[in-house]
Design a protein around this motif. Structure first.
Motif, PDB file in Angstrom:
ATOM      1  N   VAL A   1     -20.178 -17.308  -0.834  1.00  0.00           N
ATOM      2  CA  VAL A   1     -19.567 -16.333  -0.215  1.00  0.00           C
ATOM      3  C   VAL A   1     -18.089 -16.098  -1.041  1.00  0.00           C
ATOM      4  CG1 VAL A   1     -20.249 -16.436   2.066  1.00  0.00           C
ATOM      5  CG2 VAL A   1     -18.273 -17.918   1.478  1.00  0.00           C
ATOM      6  N   GLU A   2     -17.423 -15.197  -0.923  1.00  0.00           N
ATOM      7  CA  GLU A   2     -16.261 -14.729  -1.898  1.00  0.00           C
ATOM      8  C   GLU A   2     -15.234 -15.851  -2.036  1.00  0.00           C
ATOM      9  OE1 GLU A   2     -12.398 -11.734  -1.759  1.00  0.00           O
ATOM     10  OE2 GLU A   2     -14.473 -11.042  -0.816  1.00  0.00           O
ATOM     11  N   GLN A   3     -15.004 -16.784  -0.783  1.00  0.00           N
ATOM     12  CA  GLN A   3     -14.056 -17.960  -0.943  1.00  0.00           C
ATOM     13  C   GLN A   3     -14.640 -19.159  -1.204  1.00  0.00           C
ATOM     14  OE1 GLN A   3     -10.913 -17.548  -1.306  1.00  0.00           O
ATOM     15  NE2 GLN A   3     -11.284 -15.225  -1.265  1.00  0.00           N
ATOM     16  N   GLY A   4     -15.966 -19.207  -1.499  1.00  0.00           N
ATOM     17  CA  GLY A   4     -16.590 -20.434  -1.708  1.00  0.00           C
ATOM     18  C   GLY A   4     -18.005 -20.548  -1.317  1.00  0.00           C
ATOM     19  N   THR A   5     -18.593 -21.524  -0.395  1.00  0.00           N
ATOM     20  CA  THR A   5     -19.746 -21.735  -0.031  1.00  0.00           C
ATOM     21  C   THR A   5     -19.874 -22.166   1.401  1.00  0.00           C
ATOM     22  OG1 THR A   5     -20.451 -22.501  -2.464  1.00  0.00           O
ATOM     23  CG2 THR A   5     -22.085 -22.921  -0.527  1.00  0.00           C
ATOM     24  N   VAL A   6     -20.927 -21.384   2.158  1.00  0.00           N
ATOM     25  CA  VAL A   6     -21.112 -21.863   3.333  1.00  0.00           C
ATOM     26  C   VAL A   6     -22.343 -22.738   3.496  1.00  0.00           C
ATOM     27  CG1 VAL A   6     -21.420 -20.979   5.759  1.00  0.00           C
ATOM     28  CG2 VAL A   6     -20.085 -19.757   4.197  1.00  0.00           C
ATOM     29  N   LEU A   7     -22.515 -23.727   4.332  1.00  0.00           N
ATOM     30  CA  LEU A   7     -23.569 -24.735   4.338  1.00  0.00           C
ATOM     31  C   LEU A   7     -23.934 -24.773   5.949  1.00  0.00           C
ATOM     32  CD1 LEU A   7     -22.213 -27.697   2.390  1.00  0.00           C
ATOM     33  CD2 LEU A   7     -23.472 -25.992   1.564  1.00  0.00           C
ATOM     34  N   MET A   8     -25.478 -24.907   6.079  1.00  0.00           N
ATOM     35  CA  MET A   8     -25.653 -25.107   7.526  1.00  0.00           C
ATOM     36  C   MET A   8     -26.953 -26.006   7.307  1.00  0.00           C
ATOM     37  SD  MET A   8     -27.088 -22.321  10.314  1.00  0.00           S
ATOM     38  CE  MET A   8     -27.756 -22.921  12.116  1.00  0.00           C
ATOM     39  N   ASN A   9     -26.705 -27.158   8.293  1.00  0.00           N
ATOM     40  CA  ASN A   9     -27.700 -28.056   8.321  1.00  0.00           C
ATOM     41  C   ASN A   9     -28.630 -27.753   9.485  1.00  0.00           C
ATOM     42  OD1 ASN A   9     -29.185 -30.445   9.033  1.00  0.00           O
ATOM     43  ND2 ASN A   9     -27.581 -31.810   8.214  1.00  0.00           N
TER      44      ASN A   9
END
Length: 91
Positions: free
Chosen positions: A19-27
């Motif tokens: 995403v714009e500000q980094g990374t989104v993770l989902m376990n």
């Protein structure tokens, strides 16, 4: 073996999106999600292939203005936190 000696790898059950500000993770196993800042995102990107903590730090020191001791301390803590919540795996 210490955290410095064992390879660190992404948990294959973790989905992610940049995403714009980094990374989104989902376990997907636990249903938890995490939002990584740009530096955390850089660590995640470097772990596309398993790496040791010294290898991660060498890459980060080359990329950012950080000394190796600070990098090692910060990345070690970050990696330990992500291992504890099963986002990363060691060994």
């Amino acid at each position: 073996m210490t955290i410095d000696q064992m390879p660190i790898a992404r948990n294959p059950s973790v989905m992610f999106s940049e995403v714009e500000q980094g990374t989104v993770l989902m376990n997907i196993e636990s249903g938890t999600y995490f939002d990584l800042d740009p530096i955390g995102s850089a660590v995640w990107a470097l772990l596309e292939s398993p790496a040791t903590l010294p290898e991660l730090c060498a890459a980060l020191v080359a990329r950012y203005e950080v000394d190796s001791e600070t990098c090692h301390a910060d990345v070690s803590e970050f990696v330990k936190e992500l291992i504890a919540v099963d986002v990363l795996r060691q060994g």
